[in-house]
Motif scaffolding. Sequence first.
Motif, PDB file in Angstrom:
ATOM      1  N   ALA A 136      67.760  -3.190  -7.919  1.00 37.55           N
ATOM      2  CA  ALA A 136      67.915  -2.635  -9.264  1.00 37.55           C
ATOM      3  C   ALA A 136      68.592  -1.275  -9.206  1.00 37.55           C
ATOM      4  O   ALA A 136      69.302  -0.880 -10.144  1.00 37.55           O
ATOM      5  N   ASP A 137      68.387  -0.546  -8.095  1.00 42.18           N
ATOM      6  CA  ASP A 137      69.041   0.744  -7.887  1.00 42.18           C
ATOM      7  C   ASP A 137      70.034   0.705  -6.734  1.00 42.18           C
ATOM      8  O   ASP A 137      70.506   1.755  -6.293  1.00 42.18           O
ATOM      9  N   ALA A 138      70.352  -0.494  -6.246  1.00 39.31           N
ATOM     10  CA  ALA A 138      71.241  -0.656  -5.087  1.00 39.31           C
ATOM     11  C   ALA A 138      70.767   0.203  -3.929  1.00 39.31           C
ATOM     12  O   ALA A 138      71.572   0.811  -3.219  1.00 39.31           O
ATOM     13  N   GLU A 139      69.463   0.231  -3.707  1.00 36.78           N
ATOM     14  CA  GLU A 139      68.865   1.090  -2.684  1.00 36.78           C
ATOM     15  C   GLU A 139      68.360   0.258  -1.512  1.00 36.78           C
ATOM     16  O   GLU A 139      67.542  -0.653  -1.689  1.00 36.78           O
ATOM     17  N   ILE A 140      68.860   0.567  -0.334  1.00 36.04           N
ATOM     18  CA  ILE A 140      68.325  -0.037   0.869  1.00 36.04           C
ATOM     19  C   ILE A 140      67.110   0.770   1.315  1.00 36.04           C
ATOM     20  O   ILE A 140      67.213   1.971   1.570  1.00 36.04           O
ATOM     21  N   ARG A 141      65.975   0.122   1.392  1.00 36.27           N
ATOM     22  CA  ARG A 141      64.765   0.827   1.801  1.00 36.27           C
ATOM     23  C   ARG A 141      64.640   0.876   3.324  1.00 36.27           C
ATOM     24  O   ARG A 141      64.140   1.855   3.879  1.00 36.27           O
ATOM     25  N   GLU A 142      65.099  -0.195   3.978  1.00 31.13           N
ATOM     26  CA  GLU A 142      64.951  -0.233   5.439  1.00 31.13           C
ATOM     27  C   GLU A 142      65.711  -1.427   5.994  1.00 31.13           C
ATOM     28  O   GLU A 142      65.909  -2.426   5.297  1.00 31.13           O
ATOM     29  N   LEU A 143      66.139  -1.322   7.248  1.00 37.58           N
ATOM     30  CA  LEU A 143      66.690  -2.449   7.995  1.00 37.58           C
ATOM     31  C   LEU A 143      65.701  -2.786   9.103  1.00 37.58           C
ATOM     32  O   LEU A 143      65.179  -1.903   9.771  1.00 37.58           O
ATOM     33  N   SER A 167      62.055 -12.295  -3.204  1.00 35.81           N
ATOM     34  CA  SER A 167      61.421 -11.099  -3.750  1.00 35.81           C
ATOM     35  C   SER A 167      60.092 -10.830  -3.060  1.00 35.81           C
ATOM     36  O   SER A 167      59.279 -11.743  -2.873  1.00 35.81           O
ATOM     37  N   ALA A 168      59.853  -9.563  -2.728  1.00 38.18           N
ATOM     38  CA  ALA A 168      58.558  -9.169  -2.175  1.00 38.18           C
ATOM     39  C   ALA A 168      57.422  -9.432  -3.158  1.00 38.18           C
ATOM     40  O   ALA A 168      56.268  -9.590  -2.755  1.00 38.18           O
ATOM     41  N   HIS A 169      57.739  -9.512  -4.446  1.00 40.21           N
ATOM     42  CA  HIS A 169      56.709  -9.700  -5.463  1.00 40.21           C
ATOM     43  C   HIS A 169      56.100 -11.097  -5.450  1.00 40.21           C
ATOM     44  O   HIS A 169      55.078 -11.326  -6.109  1.00 40.21           O
ATOM     45  N   ALA A 170      56.732 -12.025  -4.738  1.00 39.38           N
ATOM     46  CA  ALA A 170      56.151 -13.373  -4.649  1.00 39.38           C
ATOM     47  C   ALA A 170      54.886 -13.395  -3.799  1.00 39.38           C
ATOM     48  O   ALA A 170      54.020 -14.261  -3.983  1.00 39.38           O
ATOM     49  N   ASP A 185      57.822  -0.002  -4.140  1.00 42.88           N
ATOM     50  CA  ASP A 185      56.921   1.086  -3.770  1.00 42.88           C
ATOM     51  C   ASP A 185      56.458   0.873  -2.329  1.00 42.88           C
ATOM     52  O   ASP A 185      56.914  -0.054  -1.647  1.00 42.88           O
ATOM     53  N   GLU A 186      55.547   1.732  -1.878  1.00 44.97           N
ATOM     54  CA  GLU A 186      55.111   1.668  -0.486  1.00 44.97           C
ATOM     55  C   GLU A 186      54.343   0.388  -0.185  1.00 44.97           C
ATOM     56  O   GLU A 186      54.423  -0.149   0.932  1.00 44.97           O
ATOM     57  N   ALA A 203      55.437  -2.341   2.718  1.00 45.06           N
ATOM     58  CA  ALA A 203      54.579  -2.892   3.772  1.00 45.06           C
ATOM     59  C   ALA A 203      54.662  -4.416   3.787  1.00 45.06           C
ATOM     60  O   ALA A 203      54.744  -5.038   4.861  1.00 45.06           O
ATOM     61  N   VAL A 204      54.662  -5.031   2.607  1.00 44.26           N
ATOM     62  CA  VAL A 204      54.790  -6.487   2.511  1.00 44.26           C
ATOM     63  C   VAL A 204      56.153  -6.932   3.030  1.00 44.26           C
ATOM     64  O   VAL A 204      56.262  -7.911   3.789  1.00 44.26           O
ATOM     65  N   ALA A 205      57.198  -6.223   2.630  1.00 41.57           N
ATOM     66  CA  ALA A 205      58.551  -6.595   3.042  1.00 41.57           C
ATOM     67  C   ALA A 205      58.718  -6.502   4.553  1.00 41.57           C
ATOM     68  O   ALA A 205      59.413  -7.328   5.164  1.00 41.57           O
ATOM     69  N   ARG A 206      58.091  -5.512   5.162  1.00 37.98           N
ATOM     70  CA  ARG A 206      58.150  -5.410   6.626  1.00 37.98           C
ATOM     71  C   ARG A 206      57.502  -6.618   7.287  1.00 37.98           C
ATOM     72  O   ARG A 206      58.010  -7.132   8.301  1.00 37.98           O
ATOM     73  N   GLU A 207      56.396  -7.087   6.729  1.00 35.50           N
ATOM     74  CA  GLU A 207      55.747  -8.280   7.284  1.00 35.50           C
ATOM     75  C   GLU A 207      56.641  -9.503   7.120  1.00 35.50           C
ATOM     76  O   GLU A 207      56.730 -10.347   8.025  1.00 35.50           O
ATOM     77  N   ILE A 208      57.287  -9.619   5.968  1.00 38.94           N
ATOM     78  CA  ILE A 208      58.219 -10.735   5.764  1.00 38.94           C
ATOM     79  C   ILE A 208      59.340 -10.663   6.794  1.00 38.94           C
ATOM     80  O   ILE A 208      59.685 -11.662   7.438  1.00 38.94           O
ATOM     81  N   ALA A 209      59.922  -9.488   6.956  1.00 33.97           N
ATOM     82  CA  ALA A 209      61.030  -9.327   7.888  1.00 33.97           C
ATOM     83  C   ALA A 209      60.611  -9.657   9.310  1.00 33.97           C
ATOM     84  O   ALA A 209      61.353 -10.317  10.056  1.00 33.97           O
ATOM     85  N   ASP A 210      59.424  -9.220   9.706  1.00 33.05           N
ATOM     86  CA  ASP A 210      58.943  -9.525  11.053  1.00 33.05           C
ATOM     87  C   ASP A 210      58.787 -11.034  11.245  1.00 33.05           C
ATOM     88  O   ASP A 210      59.096 -11.569  12.324  1.00 33.05           O
ATOM     89  N   ALA A 211      58.325 -11.726  10.197  1.00 31.25           N
ATOM     90  CA  ALA A 211      58.192 -13.182  10.286  1.00 31.25           C
ATOM     91  C   ALA A 211      59.560 -13.844  10.381  1.00 31.25           C
ATOM     92  O   ALA A 211      59.751 -14.802  11.148  1.00 31.25           O
TER      93      ALA A 211
END
Length: 243
Positions: free
Chosen positions: A234-241, A137-140, A202-203, A207-215
């Motif tokens: 929760a909404d089965a929504e892909i925000r980005e690959l 989770s990005a929330h961590a 949210d945005e 931004a956090v998730a992009r940093e995780i993905a880059d790592a």
Amino acid sequence: MTDLAAALDADGLTCFVGAGGKKTTMYALAAETDRAVVTATVRIPIFDPHVDRVVVTEDPISTLVTTDTYPLGLVPEQEFEDRYRGYEPDTVTDLARAHDGPTLVKADGARMRDFKAPGANEPRIPETADTVVPIASAHAVGEPLDEELVHRPERVAAVAGVDIGDEITPEVVGRVLASPDGGLRGAPPSATAIPLVNKVDDEDDLAVAREIADAVLEHADRSVVPRVVLARMADAEIRELRE
């Protein structure tokens, strides 16, 4: 095949590990793919509302050849009031070979936390798994590395090279998701691994998730990890690959 299934390569035997969205991801895929089977190699909470039918059986292949109701849940036993027991990995291998649709497998536990690294006896991934999806989770990020949000924080610390109580950074999450001792532990050599960063609400989370993905992409073997999926399951929504 839906966009979500395509992003996760979830058209064969797909195993979900990690923390922060395994079950939600499985149920979203089950709802959006044809002829999906939902099962587990570990304990799984009662999930009857998320599929059309759950069959409790020690002989899941016999159920497959006599049913036309999908998505279908298959489990060997209701072990506790709120939990089913999972099958042995070899049984899931046989089940997936007999099935002509996606087989979605919960392959470890996380005690409802947002982040984890595997313990000594997990995950329980069949050797024939086509895809492994490590989840965090990005929330961590931004929280302390302790038991409140993290399952087995001592293992996370060992894998990421940090200390208990340190702030969880995107680098820490990315290192664990990409590590053969973390999110990729137990993945068969022939499997594709597609990490998923969940709870991108949210945005700021994006931004956090992009940093995780880059790592992840920096530290992972790219022949094994072709991309990272950023999502709000929760909404089965892909925000980005991220590739």
